[in-house]
Design an enzyme around this catalytic site. Structure first.
Site, PDB file in Angstrom:
ATOM      1  N   LYS A  35       0.914  -1.202   0.099  1.00 20.67           N
ATOM      2  CA  LYS A  35       0.055   0.050   0.058  1.00 20.67           C
ATOM      3  C   LYS A  35       0.912   1.276   0.047  1.00 20.67           C
ATOM      4  O   LYS A  35       1.897   1.128   0.219  1.00 20.67           O
ATOM      5  CB  LYS A  35      -0.890   0.008   1.189  1.00 20.67           C
ATOM      6  CG  LYS A  35      -1.926  -1.171   1.330  1.00 20.67           C
ATOM      7  CD  LYS A  35      -2.811  -1.147   2.407  1.00 20.67           C
ATOM      8  CE  LYS A  35      -3.857  -2.238   2.345  1.00 20.67           C
ATOM      9  NZ  LYS A  35      -5.131  -2.090   3.343  1.00 20.67           N
ATOM     10  N   ARG A 144      -1.456 -14.374   4.194  1.00 22.71           N
ATOM     11  CA  ARG A 144      -2.138 -13.924   5.255  1.00 22.71           C
ATOM     12  C   ARG A 144      -1.640 -13.872   6.683  1.00 22.71           C
ATOM     13  O   ARG A 144      -1.542 -13.154   7.495  1.00 22.71           O
ATOM     14  CB  ARG A 144      -3.652 -14.619   5.424  1.00 22.71           C
ATOM     15  CG  ARG A 144      -4.528 -14.220   4.117  1.00 22.71           C
ATOM     16  CD  ARG A 144      -5.038 -12.791   4.244  1.00 22.71           C
ATOM     17  NE  ARG A 144      -5.735 -12.423   5.340  1.00 22.71           N
ATOM     18  CZ  ARG A 144      -6.361 -11.274   5.161  1.00 22.71           C
ATOM     19  NH1 ARG A 144      -6.542 -10.175   4.203  1.00 22.71           N
ATOM     20  NH2 ARG A 144      -7.078 -10.824   6.253  1.00 22.71           N
ATOM     21  N   THR A 150      -5.535  -7.449  10.555  1.00 28.96           N
ATOM     22  CA  THR A 150      -5.896  -6.281   9.672  1.00 28.96           C
ATOM     23  C   THR A 150      -5.567  -5.128  10.638  1.00 28.96           C
ATOM     24  O   THR A 150      -5.096  -4.127  10.191  1.00 28.96           O
ATOM     25  CB  THR A 150      -7.447  -6.172   9.504  1.00 28.96           C
ATOM     26  OG1 THR A 150      -7.738  -7.341   8.749  1.00 28.96           O
ATOM     27  CG2 THR A 150      -7.872  -4.924   8.787  1.00 28.96           C
ATOM     28  N   ARG A 161       2.698  -6.420   9.508  1.00 33.13           N
ATOM     29  CA  ARG A 161       1.797  -5.290  10.076  1.00 33.13           C
ATOM     30  C   ARG A 161       2.224  -5.319  11.438  1.00 33.13           C
ATOM     31  O   ARG A 161       2.306  -4.021  12.055  1.00 33.13           O
ATOM     32  CB  ARG A 161       0.481  -5.646  10.069  1.00 33.13           C
ATOM     33  CG  ARG A 161      -0.217  -5.562   8.594  1.00 33.13           C
ATOM     34  CD  ARG A 161      -1.707  -6.189   8.560  1.00 33.13           C
ATOM     35  NE  ARG A 161      -2.376  -5.708   7.281  1.00 33.13           N
ATOM     36  CZ  ARG A 161      -3.383  -6.241   6.663  1.00 33.13           C
ATOM     37  NH1 ARG A 161      -3.877  -7.351   7.429  1.00 33.13           N
ATOM     38  NH2 ARG A 161      -3.880  -5.990   5.751  1.00 33.13           N
ATOM     39  N   ASN A 181      -2.074  -0.076   7.180  1.00 30.34           N
ATOM     40  CA  ASN A 181      -1.746  -1.615   7.632  1.00 30.34           C
ATOM     41  C   ASN A 181      -0.812  -2.071   6.408  1.00 30.34           C
ATOM     42  O   ASN A 181      -0.677  -3.379   6.314  1.00 30.34           O
ATOM     43  CB  ASN A 181      -2.676  -2.524   7.933  1.00 30.34           C
ATOM     44  CG  ASN A 181      -3.883  -2.536   6.894  1.00 30.34           C
ATOM     45  OD1 ASN A 181      -3.500  -2.097   5.797  1.00 30.34           O
ATOM     46  ND2 ASN A 181      -4.941  -3.290   7.235  1.00 30.34           N
ATOM     47  N   HIS A 184      -2.160  -5.218   1.240  1.00 27.56           N
ATOM     48  CA  HIS A 184      -3.365  -5.863   1.167  1.00 27.56           C
ATOM     49  C   HIS A 184      -3.031  -7.347   0.684  1.00 27.56           C
ATOM     50  O   HIS A 184      -2.052  -7.521  -0.127  1.00 27.56           O
ATOM     51  CB  HIS A 184      -4.040  -5.256   0.069  1.00 27.56           C
ATOM     52  CG  HIS A 184      -5.303  -6.251  -0.507  1.00 27.56           C
ATOM     53  ND1 HIS A 184      -6.323  -6.411  -0.078  1.00 27.56           N
ATOM     54  CD2 HIS A 184      -5.367  -7.195  -1.365  1.00 27.56           C
ATOM     55  CE1 HIS A 184      -7.048  -7.258  -0.609  1.00 27.56           C
ATOM     56  NE2 HIS A 184      -6.304  -7.889  -1.526  1.00 27.56           N
TER      57      HIS A 184
HETATM   58  P1  IDP Z   1      -7.433  -7.049   5.350  1.00 27.76           P
HETATM   59  O1  IDP Z   1      -6.926  -6.132   4.607  1.00 27.76           O
HETATM   60  O2  IDP Z   1      -7.024  -7.509   6.475  1.00 27.76           O
HETATM   61  O3  IDP Z   1      -8.126  -8.213   4.520  1.00 27.76           O
HETATM   62  P2  IDP Z   1     -10.258  -6.048   5.273  1.00 27.76           P
HETATM   63  O4  IDP Z   1     -11.334  -6.476   6.603  1.00 27.76           O
HETATM   64  O5  IDP Z   1     -10.635  -6.849   4.125  1.00 27.76           O
HETATM   65  O6  IDP Z   1      -8.926  -6.357   5.985  1.00 27.76           O
HETATM   66  O7  IDP Z   1     -10.539  -4.574   5.228  1.00 27.76           O
HETATM   67  C1  IDP Z   1      -9.921  -3.886   4.145  1.00 27.76           C
HETATM   68  C2  IDP Z   1      -8.809  -2.617   4.574  1.00 27.76           C
HETATM   69  O8  IDP Z   1      -9.979  -1.928   4.954  1.00 27.76           O
HETATM   70  C3  IDP Z   1      -8.207  -3.031   5.795  1.00 27.76           C
HETATM   71  O9  IDP Z   1      -6.723  -3.525   5.241  1.00 27.76           O
HETATM   72  C4  IDP Z   1      -7.859  -1.630   6.302  1.00 27.76           C
HETATM   73  O10 IDP Z   1      -7.119  -0.902   5.728  1.00 27.76           O
HETATM   74  C5  IDP Z   1      -9.477  -1.045   6.052  1.00 27.76           C
HETATM   75  N1  IDP Z   1     -10.112  -0.949   7.376  1.00 27.76           N
HETATM   76  C6  IDP Z   1     -10.625  -1.972   7.856  1.00 27.76           C
HETATM   77  N2  IDP Z   1     -11.310  -1.787   8.893  1.00 27.76           N
HETATM   78  C7  IDP Z   1     -11.047  -0.316   8.999  1.00 27.76           C
HETATM   79  C8  IDP Z   1     -11.676   0.740  10.027  1.00 27.76           C
HETATM   80  O11 IDP Z   1     -12.472   0.335  10.857  1.00 27.76           O
HETATM   81  N3  IDP Z   1     -11.563   1.797   9.747  1.00 27.76           N
HETATM   82  C9  IDP Z   1     -10.711   2.364   8.586  1.00 27.76           C
HETATM   83  N4  IDP Z   1     -10.348   1.358   7.737  1.00 27.76           N
HETATM   84  C10 IDP Z   1     -10.656  -0.041   7.946  1.00 27.76           C
HETATM   85 MG    MG Z   2      -9.601  -8.175   3.170  1.00 33.24          MG
END
Ligand code: IDP
Ligand code: MG
Length: 215
Positions: A35, A144, A150, A161, A181, A184
């Site tokens: 990212k 993962r 996350t 992370r 974070n 992706h």
């Molecule tokens: P992942 O990246 O671990 O698969 P996902 O649940 O798919 O997580 O969420 C996608 C992205 O959305 C996360 O990587 C993060 O950057 C963002 N995100 C997740 N939860 C929040 C939140 O509560 N606030 C702001 N951004 C969030």
């Molecule tokens: Mg995801």
């Protein structure tokens, strides 16, 4: 970009064939996007090193600056996916006793998820990313695991992370932005297939053997 599944061009058919070999666990493929926060911090090499050290093979790699449309296609638009995004944050808010009403004006997971999705798209389009196609034994799950939780403040030390970031949903939401974070990583095989089709063309994928595959 056209819908690559309904009307595949010959290039896209080639990509589908390439992904169809993923029957053997060794040939499983997954997508990583490094990212903008990680690219700006000079962490591309460090992140790639972690996948390579584990024995995963990088078969596609490029620095690109995506636009909002690219990321609007990348992150699912289904109600279920968006509501799930909201649900997880609602759990975190309960844990820390934060007010959803204060930060989002709503307690509805879909409405909350929709707000983040927009923040996320803005963030991903804010600078260059590195798109990385990775192949190897159970690549989706292994990547993962190396990536970590996350929310970086929950991520275990030893994960990408957990070692290089300390952001949280609470902190990001107060600032009205996506959680920073660093990377992706596709969440499951179906997500991986869709995302690889979206980000890679057949001529960007390199077929070769890592040294240990020939021993
Ligand atoms: P992942 O990246 O671990 O698969 P996902 O649940 O798919 O997580 O969420 C996608 C992205 O959305 C996360 O990587 C993060 O950057 C963002 N995100 C997740 N939860 C929040 C939140 O509560 N606030 C702001 N951004 C969030
Ligand atoms: Mg995801």
């Amino acid at each position: 970009m056209t819908n690559k599944f309904q009307n595949p061009s010959s290039k896209q058919k080639k990509m589908q064939e390439l992904l169809a070999d993923s029957e053997h666990p060794r040939q499983e493929k997954t997508l990583v996007l490094i990212k903008p926060d990680a690219v700006k911090r000079g962490l591309v090499g460090e992140i790639l090193k972690r996948f390579e050290n584990r024995g995963l093979k990088i078969i596609g790699l490029k620095l690109v600056h995506g636009n909002k449309k690219d990321f609007d296609r990348h992150y699912p638009r289904s109600k279920e996916w968006i509501a799930n995004l909201g649900k997880r944050t609602i759990e975190t808010y309960k844990k820390y006793d934060y007010s959803l009403k204060n930060d989002f004006g709503s307690e509805n997971p879909f409405k909350i998820g929709k707000i983040f999705r927009n923040w996320l798209i803005d963030f991903m389009a804010s600078g260059p990313i590195a798109k990385v196609l990775i192949e190897g034994v159970h690549a989706v799950d292994v990547v993962r695991k190396i990536t970590g939780d996350t929310q970086p403040h929950f991520a275990l030390t030893g994960t990408i992370r957990g070692d290089f970031s300390v952001d949280s949903a609470g902190s990001a939401n107060k600032d009205k932005r996506a959680v920073h974070n660093l990377i992706h990583a596709s969440g499951n095989k179906e997500e991986a297939r869709n995302e690889i089709m979206l980000w890679f063309e057949p001529d960007e994928v390199c077929d070769y053997k890592r040294a240990e595959e020939s021993i």
